[in-house]
Write a protein that holds these residues in place. Structure first.
Motif, PDB file in Angstrom:
ATOM      1  N   GLY A   1      28.210 -24.437  -0.104  1.00 66.43           N
ATOM      2  CA  GLY A   1      28.587 -25.815  -0.437  1.00 66.43           C
ATOM      3  C   GLY A   1      29.944 -25.931  -0.908  1.00 66.43           C
ATOM      4  N   ASN A   2      30.923 -25.604  -0.033  1.00 63.89           N
ATOM      5  CA  ASN A   2      32.284 -25.724  -0.110  1.00 63.89           C
ATOM      6  C   ASN A   2      33.247 -26.201   0.791  1.00 63.89           C
ATOM      7  OD1 ASN A   2      33.095 -23.278   0.909  1.00 63.89           O
ATOM      8  ND2 ASN A   2      32.404 -22.279  -0.671  1.00 63.89           N
ATOM      9  N   VAL A   3      34.414 -26.472   0.555  1.00 58.82           N
ATOM     10  CA  VAL A   3      35.297 -27.076   1.700  1.00 58.82           C
ATOM     11  C   VAL A   3      35.625 -25.987   2.753  1.00 58.82           C
ATOM     12  CG1 VAL A   3      37.650 -27.878   2.463  1.00 58.82           C
ATOM     13  CG2 VAL A   3      36.511 -28.668   0.195  1.00 58.82           C
ATOM     14  N   ARG A   4      35.663 -24.791   2.198  1.00 61.72           N
ATOM     15  CA  ARG A   4      35.893 -23.623   3.238  1.00 61.72           C
ATOM     16  C   ARG A   4      34.561 -23.480   4.169  1.00 61.72           C
ATOM     17  NH1 ARG A   4      38.101 -18.112   1.007  1.00 61.72           N
ATOM     18  NH2 ARG A   4      39.745 -19.335   0.668  1.00 61.72           N
ATOM     19  N   GLY A   5      33.641 -23.658   3.557  1.00 63.24           N
ATOM     20  CA  GLY A   5      32.297 -23.348   4.404  1.00 63.24           C
ATOM     21  C   GLY A   5      32.083 -24.622   5.294  1.00 63.24           C
ATOM     22  N   SER A   6      32.209 -25.900   4.854  1.00 61.56           N
ATOM     23  CA  SER A   6      32.173 -26.792   5.793  1.00 61.56           C
ATOM     24  C   SER A   6      33.248 -26.853   6.901  1.00 61.56           C
ATOM     25  CB  SER A   6      32.606 -28.216   5.159  1.00 61.56           C
ATOM     26  OG  SER A   6      31.859 -28.329   3.987  1.00 61.56           O
ATOM     27  N   LEU A   7      34.595 -26.278   6.517  1.00 62.44           N
ATOM     28  CA  LEU A   7      35.294 -26.290   7.729  1.00 62.44           C
ATOM     29  C   LEU A   7      34.980 -25.124   8.679  1.00 62.44           C
ATOM     30  CD1 LEU A   7      38.996 -26.536   5.791  1.00 62.44           C
ATOM     31  CD2 LEU A   7      37.649 -28.177   7.266  1.00 62.44           C
ATOM     32  N   ARG A   8      34.263 -24.080   8.348  1.00 64.00           N
ATOM     33  CA  ARG A   8      33.979 -22.833   8.924  1.00 64.00           C
ATOM     34  C   ARG A   8      32.784 -23.383   9.950  1.00 64.00           C
ATOM     35  NH1 ARG A   8      31.966 -19.923   5.444  1.00 64.00           N
ATOM     36  NH2 ARG A   8      34.047 -18.934   4.613  1.00 64.00           N
ATOM     37  N   ALA A   9      31.828 -24.111   9.281  1.00 64.59           N
ATOM     38  CA  ALA A   9      30.599 -24.608  10.172  1.00 64.59           C
ATOM     39  C   ALA A   9      31.568 -25.662  11.367  1.00 64.59           C
ATOM     40  CB  ALA A   9      29.788 -25.718   9.486  1.00 64.59           C
ATOM     41  N   TYR A  10      32.181 -26.362  10.933  1.00 66.35           N
ATOM     42  CA  TYR A  10      32.923 -27.405  11.983  1.00 66.35           C
ATOM     43  C   TYR A  10      33.794 -26.686  13.058  1.00 66.35           C
ATOM     44  CZ  TYR A  10      31.316 -31.631   9.606  1.00 66.35           C
ATOM     45  OH  TYR A  10      30.770 -32.402   8.994  1.00 66.35           O
ATOM     46  N   ARG A  11      34.346 -25.751  12.578  1.00 65.15           N
ATOM     47  CA  ARG A  11      35.099 -24.928  13.437  1.00 65.15           C
ATOM     48  C   ARG A  11      34.236 -24.190  14.656  1.00 65.15           C
ATOM     49  NH1 ARG A  11      38.109 -22.526  10.176  1.00 65.15           N
ATOM     50  NH2 ARG A  11      36.907 -20.658   9.597  1.00 65.15           N
ATOM     51  N   GLY A  12      32.944 -23.729  14.326  1.00 64.21           N
ATOM     52  CA  GLY A  12      32.064 -22.942  14.942  1.00 64.21           C
ATOM     53  C   GLY A  12      31.588 -23.946  15.814  1.00 64.21           C
ATOM     54  N   LEU A  13      31.361 -25.169  15.563  1.00 63.04           N
ATOM     55  CA  LEU A  13      30.822 -26.213  16.548  1.00 63.04           C
ATOM     56  C   LEU A  13      31.770 -26.818  17.442  1.00 63.04           C
ATOM     57  CD1 LEU A  13      29.200 -28.365  13.635  1.00 63.04           C
ATOM     58  CD2 LEU A  13      28.093 -26.800  15.575  1.00 63.04           C
ATOM     59  N   PHE A  14      33.092 -26.894  17.026  1.00 63.24           N
ATOM     60  CA  PHE A  14      34.268 -27.477  18.055  1.00 63.24           C
ATOM     61  C   PHE A  14      34.423 -26.196  18.826  1.00 63.24           C
ATOM     62  CE2 PHE A  14      35.346 -30.592  14.884  1.00 63.24           C
ATOM     63  CZ  PHE A  14      35.212 -31.894  15.737  1.00 63.24           C
ATOM     64  N   GLY A  15      34.332 -25.010  18.761  1.00 60.00           N
ATOM     65  CA  GLY A  15      34.275 -23.861  19.512  1.00 60.00           C
ATOM     66  C   GLY A  15      33.413 -23.637  20.656  1.00 60.00           C
ATOM     67  N   ASP A  16      32.316 -24.430  20.580  1.00 59.86           N
ATOM     68  CA  ASP A  16      31.240 -24.614  21.604  1.00 59.86           C
ATOM     69  C   ASP A  16      31.620 -25.785  22.587  1.00 59.86           C
ATOM     70  OD1 ASP A  16      29.024 -24.755  23.290  1.00 59.86           O
ATOM     71  OD2 ASP A  16      27.643 -24.603  21.408  1.00 59.86           O
ATOM     72  N   ARG A  17      32.034 -25.422  23.758  1.00 63.66           N
ATOM     73  CA  ARG A  17      32.370 -26.449  24.648  1.00 63.66           C
ATOM     74  C   ARG A  17      31.223 -27.459  25.125  1.00 63.66           C
ATOM     75  NH1 ARG A  17      32.908 -27.082  30.439  1.00 63.66           N
ATOM     76  NH2 ARG A  17      34.547 -28.523  31.098  1.00 63.66           N
ATOM     77  N   LEU A  18      30.166 -26.562  25.225  1.00 65.27           N
ATOM     78  CA  LEU A  18      29.161 -27.376  25.610  1.00 65.27           C
ATOM     79  C   LEU A  18      28.446 -28.318  24.536  1.00 65.27           C
ATOM     80  CD1 LEU A  18      26.906 -25.102  27.577  1.00 65.27           C
ATOM     81  CD2 LEU A  18      28.382 -26.770  28.484  1.00 65.27           C
ATOM     82  N   PHE A  19      28.670 -28.136  23.390  1.00 64.04           N
ATOM     83  CA  PHE A  19      28.344 -29.032  22.021  1.00 64.04           C
ATOM     84  C   PHE A  19      29.397 -30.070  22.170  1.00 64.04           C
ATOM     85  CE2 PHE A  19      28.826 -30.278  17.932  1.00 64.04           C
ATOM     86  CZ  PHE A  19      27.305 -30.582  17.357  1.00 64.04           C
ATOM     87  N   VAL A  20      30.590 -29.811  22.274  1.00 64.11           N
ATOM     88  CA  VAL A  20      31.434 -30.795  22.227  1.00 64.11           C
ATOM     89  C   VAL A  20      31.288 -31.814  23.610  1.00 64.11           C
ATOM     90  CG1 VAL A  20      33.807 -31.445  22.731  1.00 64.11           C
ATOM     91  CG2 VAL A  20      33.119 -29.486  21.135  1.00 64.11           C
ATOM     92  N   VAL A  21      31.035 -31.498  24.626  1.00 63.95           N
ATOM     93  CA  VAL A  21      30.574 -32.289  25.741  1.00 63.95           C
ATOM     94  C   VAL A  21      29.371 -33.104  25.272  1.00 63.95           C
ATOM     95  CG1 VAL A  21      29.899 -32.616  28.206  1.00 63.95           C
ATOM     96  CG2 VAL A  21      31.892 -30.844  27.527  1.00 63.95           C
TER      97      VAL A  21
ATOM     98  N   ARG B   1      21.385 -25.503  20.226  1.00 64.68           N
ATOM     99  CA  ARG B   1      22.279 -24.470  20.041  1.00 64.68           C
ATOM    100  C   ARG B   1      22.640 -23.990  18.513  1.00 64.68           C
ATOM    101  NH1 ARG B   1      24.783 -23.637  24.969  1.00 64.68           N
ATOM    102  NH2 ARG B   1      26.751 -22.940  24.253  1.00 64.68           N
ATOM    103  N   HIS B   2      22.446 -24.861  17.621  1.00 64.31           N
ATOM    104  CA  HIS B   2      23.148 -24.606  16.018  1.00 64.31           C
ATOM    105  C   HIS B   2      22.248 -25.008  15.370  1.00 64.31           C
ATOM    106  CE1 HIS B   2      27.267 -23.925  17.909  1.00 64.31           C
ATOM    107  NE2 HIS B   2      26.793 -25.021  18.753  1.00 64.31           N
ATOM    108  N   GLY B   3      20.922 -24.435  15.388  1.00 57.67           N
ATOM    109  CA  GLY B   3      19.928 -24.740  14.332  1.00 57.67           C
ATOM    110  C   GLY B   3      20.524 -24.092  13.034  1.00 57.67           C
TER     111      GLY B   3
END
Length: 420
Positions: A216-236, A354-356
């Motif tokens: 529950g911190n900023v670094r953890g949040s950014l890591r989670a969003y970075r992983g999501l943005f790295g998935d092209r199909l998820f972004v689409v 893709r991201h449970g």
């Protein structure tokens, strides 16, 4: 209503698949509780739509200024979800939900007391920020319990409950206007928020175990969003979902003025016309579980964006030429809105599948895109207004076409993914 939060022991053999505990009556109760919670969003957006012309006249506001009260709400819903998503992954689902409902009730009261259109736009934005918690948690709970086709089916069932809100909300708003003003509608929304707070407190369990929570911190949040943005199909899928919501919000922002001022409908008649289109959305969400079982979420989503684009083309033609008048306006819109009923369950189901491990953050990005893209595109209807329905039709066509292009760009990779 009995509580869903029955005690769980460490020897529960279904712990690996929590959704298996929700069958029969418990599954139905889960659908009703989540649907009721999710309905507060459409109610907040739609209930005061029949009052927009009267609100504009009372406050001396232009149509564009009045539409900012919708845009502010949508942007608040979008930005709030980006904050609430990682928070719910860290502290669980119940706390953000309860705080959000309490804040929504307070903001609804402040909306009722707003003395100017500018302050109303601000309080509506804050109302959206509060409501973001409800949107994120409802979708994250689905992913906590189910995945793949089962998640798509549950989301479709939720849309039946959620779909009642846009069908009834304008009619409820019109009925309220018979003995109160637009301010009274916000008082009713405050009462609804209080009622849902009690419902969530008593009937919705925590679905995210402590062992599955994220930092529950900023670094953890950014890591989670970075992983999501790295998935092209998820972004689409996020973009497709957001653009399909934009078609609906373009309609929502333009319809009160077009139907009441251009076609001369009364507030009560507007409620009926608006509900007729919403009925198509609800029917499609209930057909969707059968379709995804036979054709898969990907193929059904392709049909959705294609039908929406073709409907938008027809809408541009009828509004530009005047062919069919009111009927020529309503029929193509029916297909556009109905197609959205197939997109809304399937795009999130494909993305969340893709991201449970970060369902809250994933649900936040999905919800944020839906409301922020919708909030950014909807004002174009007012900005381009020329006294005809053509600008609204053009905005809907642009959003539908872009969604179709994005989907087709990722079609092969989507077909290769299993959604069992």
């Amino acid at each position: 209503m009995t509580s869903l939060a029955e005690p769980q022991t460490t020897t529960d053999t279904t712990a690996a698949s929590p959704g298996t505990r929700y069958v029969g009556r418990r599954y139905l109760q889960l659908v009703l509780v989540l649907g009721a919670l999710s309905a507060i969003g459409p109610l907040t957006i739609d209930a005061y739509l029949p009052a927009l012309p009267a609100l504009s006249a009372e406050m001396g506001a232009t149509d564009s200024q009045a539409q900012l009260t919708i845009t502010g709400l949508l942007l608040g819903l979008g930005l709030g979800q980006l904050l609430v998503g990682p928070l719910s992954d860290a502290v669980g689902r119940r706390k953000p939900l309860l705080v959000g409902l309490a804040a929504h009730g307070l903001m609804s009261v402040l909306c009722a007391l707003a003395p100017s259109i500018e302050l109303l736009a601000v309080t509506r934005t804050l109302q959206g920020l509060a409501g973001a918690a409800v949107a994120v948690v409802s979708m994250a709970v689905v992913r906590d319990l189910f995945s793949g086709i089962k998640a798509a089916q549950l989301l479709s069932r939720l849309m039946l409950v959620v779909g009642v809100a846009p069908i009834l909300a304008p009619s409820i708003g019109s009925a309220l206007l018979a003995f109160t003003s637009w301010r009274g509608i916000f008082v009713v929304l405050a009462v609804v928020a209080v009622g849902l707070f009690v419902l969530a407190l008593l009937a919705l369990p925590e679905t995210l175990p402590v062992v599955r929570r994220q930092p529950g911190n900023v670094r953890g949040s950014l890591r989670a969003y970075r992983g999501l943005f790295g998935d092209r199909l998820f972004v689409v899928m996020v973009l497709v979902s957001g653009l399909m919501f934009a078609t609906l919000f373009a309609y929502i922002s333009g319809a009160p003025f077009i139907l009441q001022e251009l076609y001369g409908l009364s507030p009560a008649e507007f409620g009926v016309a608006f509900s007729a289109n919403a009925l198509g959305l609800v029917v499609m969400t209930q057909v969707n579980p059968l379709l995804v079982k036979r054709y898969s979420p990907v193929r059904v989503l392709l049909a959705s964006v294609t039908i929406s684009t073709l409907g938008a083309v027809a809408l541009v033609i009828t509004t530009a030429t005047g062919v069919g008048g009111f009927i020529g306006f309503m029929v193509p819109l029916f297909f556009v809105v109905s197609a959205a009923g197939l997109a809304f369950p399937n795009a999130p189901a494909i993305a969340l599948n893709r991201h449970g491990e970060a369902a809250g953050s994933a649900a936040a990005l999905l919800g944020s895109a839906q409301f922020m893209i919708g909030g950014a595109i909807a004002p174009l209807v007012g900005a381009l207004a020329n006294g005809t329905p053509v600008p609204m039709a053009g905005v809907i066509l642009g959003a539908s076409t872009l969604a179709l292009v994005l989907f087709l760009s990722a079609r092969r990779r989507l077909d290769a993914v299993s959604y069992d």
